[in-house]
Design a protein around this motif. Structure first.
Motif, PDB file in Angstrom:
ATOM      1  N   GLU A 127      11.960  19.232   2.139  1.00  0.00           N
ATOM      2  CA  GLU A 127      13.281  19.475   1.544  1.00  0.00           C
ATOM      3  C   GLU A 127      13.326  18.972   0.108  1.00  0.00           C
ATOM      4  N   GLU A 128      13.912  19.776  -0.768  1.00  0.00           N
ATOM      5  CA  GLU A 128      14.010  19.410  -2.177  1.00  0.00           C
ATOM      6  C   GLU A 128      14.944  18.237  -2.426  1.00  0.00           C
ATOM      7  N   GLU A 129      15.926  18.035  -1.555  1.00  0.00           N
ATOM      8  CA  GLU A 129      16.899  16.969  -1.797  1.00  0.00           C
ATOM      9  C   GLU A 129      16.423  15.597  -1.308  1.00  0.00           C
ATOM     10  N   ARG A 130      15.151  15.486  -0.976  1.00  0.00           N
ATOM     11  CA  ARG A 130      14.565  14.208  -0.564  1.00  0.00           C
ATOM     12  C   ARG A 130      13.324  13.935  -1.413  1.00  0.00           C
ATOM     13  N   GLU A 131      13.179  12.681  -1.830  1.00  0.00           N
ATOM     14  CA  GLU A 131      12.048  12.288  -2.671  1.00  0.00           C
ATOM     15  C   GLU A 131      11.477  10.977  -2.151  1.00  0.00           C
ATOM     16  N   ALA A 132      10.168  10.865  -2.135  1.00  0.00           N
ATOM     17  CA  ALA A 132       9.502   9.636  -1.725  1.00  0.00           C
ATOM     18  C   ALA A 132       8.516   9.226  -2.816  1.00  0.00           C
ATOM     19  N   TYR A 133       8.524   7.930  -3.133  1.00  0.00           N
ATOM     20  CA  TYR A 133       7.676   7.393  -4.195  1.00  0.00           C
ATOM     21  C   TYR A 133       6.982   6.121  -3.738  1.00  0.00           C
ATOM     22  N   PHE A 134       5.754   5.964  -4.172  1.00  0.00           N
ATOM     23  CA  PHE A 134       5.093   4.672  -4.069  1.00  0.00           C
ATOM     24  C   PHE A 134       5.467   3.888  -5.316  1.00  0.00           C
ATOM     25  N   ILE A 135       5.712   2.605  -5.146  1.00  0.00           N
ATOM     26  CA  ILE A 135       5.879   1.698  -6.280  1.00  0.00           C
ATOM     27  C   ILE A 135       4.493   1.126  -6.539  1.00  0.00           C
ATOM     28  N   LYS A 136       3.989   1.356  -7.748  1.00  0.00           N
ATOM     29  CA  LYS A 136       2.627   0.920  -8.073  1.00  0.00           C
ATOM     30  C   LYS A 136       2.616   0.120  -9.367  1.00  0.00           C
ATOM     31  N   GLU A 137       1.626  -0.736  -9.480  1.00  0.00           N
ATOM     32  CA  GLU A 137       1.435  -1.488 -10.713  1.00  0.00           C
ATOM     33  C   GLU A 137       0.887  -0.539 -11.774  1.00  0.00           C
TER      34      GLU A 137
END
Length: 169
Positions: A52-62
């Motif tokens: 779904e376009e209305e959902r986003e997932a991200y890794f937090i990285k250094e």
């Protein structure tokens, strides 16, 4: 430590799922969530973050090293104010907490999407409530509301040169 948000690709969704399981386990202390018979915490929306376009997932990285520090999941499913964005899940790995990494990641998310925001701290977690109160209060100059367990704010008027944003970073 500088951070970047990296979009979670289909190829890395298993890594995100493992991190999400750790986060749900940690939250189960205060929210009462139970594991299923396969020793997993159910999360029925997980696959939707990849369809779904209305959902986003991200890794937090250094920044620079790419070391994994945590993750954030954002969606547009609002309870109080629509349209807008909501932090669905957010976790910084314990060894990296209290180093402004969470604050930097949250501010980066808020800056990515202008408009209404809703953030619900982990149910029953005073630590999560205080974290979000501090981050959102600093970001908005305490121009936010807290009702029914949800922080509500808008960042329509703030720009990149806003002293509030530069302080938060």
């Amino acid at each position: 430590m500088d951070i970047v948000l990296e979009t979670v690709s289909m190829y890395k969704k298993d890594t995100l799922f493992r991190l999400l399981q750790y986060s749900l386990f940690e939250e189960s202390i205060s929210d009462g969530n139970d594991m299923n018979d396969e020793a997993l915490f159910e999360y029925p929306w997980f696959e939707l973050y990849f369809t779904e376009e209305e959902r986003e997932a991200y890794f937090i990285k250094e920044q620079g090293t790419g070391r994994l520090l945590g993750f954030v999941m954002i969606n547009t499913h609002m309870e109080k104010r629509s349209p807008g964005h909501s932090i669905a899940e957010f976790m910084v790995l314990p060894k990296f907490r209290r180093n402004n990494i969470g604050k930097k990641a949250a501010v980066t998310c808020f800056d990515m999407h202008r408009g209404n925001w809703e953030v619900s701290p982990s149910c029953g977690s005073n630590q999560a409530y205080l974290f979000w109160k501090n981050v959102i209060g600093g970001y908005t100059g305490n121009n936010c509301q807290y009702e029914d367990g949800i922080f509500l704010f808008s960042n329509h008027r703030q720009g990149k040169d806003s002293p509030l944003l530069s302080e938060a970073l």
